[in-house]
Design a protein around this motif. Structure first.
Motif, short mmCIF file in Angstrom:
data_model
loop_
_atom_site.label_atom_id
_atom_site.label_comp_id
_atom_site.label_asym_id
_atom_site.label_seq_id
_atom_site.Cartn_x
_atom_site.Cartn_y
_atom_site.Cartn_z
N ARG A 1 2.25 -1.60 -1.64
CA ARG A 1 1.47 -1.24 -0.45
C ARG A 1 0.52 -2.37 -0.07
O ARG A 1 0.38 -2.73 1.10
CB ARG A 1 0.68 0.05 -0.71
CG ARG A 1 -0.11 0.56 0.48
CD ARG A 1 0.78 0.84 1.66
NE ARG A 1 0.05 1.46 2.76
CZ ARG A 1 0.45 1.46 4.02
NH1 ARG A 1 1.58 0.87 4.34
NH2 ARG A 1 -0.27 2.04 4.95
N GLU B 1 2.58 -5.23 1.41
CA GLU B 1 3.00 -4.98 2.79
C GLU B 1 1.89 -5.35 3.78
O GLU B 1 2.12 -6.01 4.79
CB GLU B 1 3.39 -3.52 2.97
CG GLU B 1 3.87 -3.22 4.38
CD GLU B 1 3.61 -1.80 4.82
OE1 GLU B 1 4.07 -1.43 5.90
OE2 GLU B 1 2.91 -1.07 4.09
N SER C 1 8.03 1.28 4.66
CA SER C 1 7.44 1.40 3.32
C SER C 1 6.95 2.82 3.13
O SER C 1 6.85 3.60 4.08
CB SER C 1 6.28 0.42 3.14
OG SER C 1 5.21 0.76 4.01
N GLU D 1 6.01 3.70 -5.11
CA GLU D 1 5.97 2.95 -3.87
C GLU D 1 7.30 2.25 -3.62
O GLU D 1 7.98 1.83 -4.58
CB GLU D 1 4.87 1.89 -3.91
CG GLU D 1 3.47 2.46 -3.84
CD GLU D 1 2.43 1.37 -3.67
OE1 GLU D 1 2.71 0.23 -4.06
OE2 GLU D 1 1.36 1.67 -3.14
#
Length: 320
Positions: free
Chosen positions: A59, A62, A80, A87
């Motif tokens: 995360r 990203e 995502s 994740e």
């Protein structure tokens, strides 16, 4: 079924669900590289799934990737999320091959070009606004102790298990004292944090992308510069490394002052090799690669303990 096999099964199920959601089939995908995430590649897509539940690395990556200039070559993000507690991130697949996998097939000219282009791309990472990047970079790299006290404890552990002698620990400690003294004055930038051939994509004779920014950290660029220096000056066959020293030496000479100077570069190298050695020693069932890592890290630390620059002495001559 072992815990590791359960983890692998869960990761595969997540990858299967994600690819199905985007119209792709896991059965047609091939397994990619990775030791902190599991990766599968289709003709058009790449899905990465956290190896363990509860991590926040993908995360963060990203969000950080959206700050990277196009010159870095980071792949376009498709989606995502979190599935089964893990994740995941889906990106477009960029045509190319993992640089580490094809490195043995490259001649010296191609390797030199690869190093130049790797550094050119990572320089664009270093130019990212630090204030914007800090919330999404790691608060600290797992490869380096967060304090002088933690570094001392790590050295003491290597002494206890007889991987280092007392004299070597003293020499390394003096080098790290110089590192901690110089560190506050070193300018900080966003570093890739795991800048190496395995995280580089090569296509038709050129570096086309830097990948996997989960270890990105705000620190002096000596973090990334050390990885480059080790390619040409670390332990290994001289006939493989020597032809790369001209290009690496040129990059280091032009970057070292901004990176914090020789003491910062050597300090990061020592701490990274401490981590590599400890990690190799902790392997439950060490394989040939673990043993090679252990030998190289021990050789680097033994040389740095002499306080003359160790393996980097030829590189640093005239730059101090």
């Amino acid at each position: 079924m072992t815990h590791d096999s359960i983890d692998a099964t869960d990761s595969r199920r997540v990858a299967e669900e994600v690819l199905r959601r985007y119209g792709a089939d896991l059965a047609a995908a091939r397994r990619g590289r990775g030791w902190t995430n599991t990766t599968w590649l289709t003709d058009d897509l790449v899905v990465r799934v956290a190896a363990r539940p509860g991590t926040g690395d993908l995360r963060r990556e990203e969000r950080l990737a959206r700050l990277l200039p196009a010159e870095v070559g980071y792949p376009a993000i498709v989606g995502s999320g979190v599935c089964r507690g893990r994740e995941w991130m889906l990106t477009r697949r960029i045509a190319g091959e993992n640089l580490e996998e094809i490195w043995p097939s490259l001649d010296h000219a191609a390797r030199t070009r690869a190093i130049e282009q790797m550094w050119e791309r990572v320089r664009h990472v270093h130019r990212v606004d630090v204030a914007a990047a800090t919330p999404f970079a790691r608060s600290r790299s797992p490869f380096f102790p967060p304090s002088a006290e933690a570094a001392t404890a790590a050295l003491d552990l290597l002494l206890t298990v007889k991987e280092l002698t007392a004299a070597q620990v003293k020499g390394l400690s003096r080098s790290l004292d110089r590192f901690w003294t110089a560190l506050p004055e070193a300018r900080k930038a966003l570093n890739h944090g795991d800048f190496c051939a395995p995280n580089t994509l090569w296509h038709d004779g050129d570096v086309v992308a830097l990948l996997d920014f989960e270890f990105a950290v705000v620190a002096p660029v000596a973090v990334d510069l050390n990885e480059l220096a080790k390619i040409a000056y670390g332990p290994g066959r001289p006939e493989e490394r020597a032809p790369l020293r001209e290009v690496v030496g040129r990059i280091v000479a032009s970057t070292l002052d901004a990176a914090g100077g020789p003491d910062v570069l050597v300090g990061y190298s020592i701490m990274l090799e401490m981590w590599v050695l400890a990690n190799a020693l902790a392997a439950d069932d060490p394989d040939e690669a673990d043993e090679a890592d252990r030998a190289d890290a021990a050789a680097m630390l033994t040389a740095f303990a002499e306080e003359d620059g160790g393996y980097y002495a030829p590189l640093l001559t005239g730059l101090r």
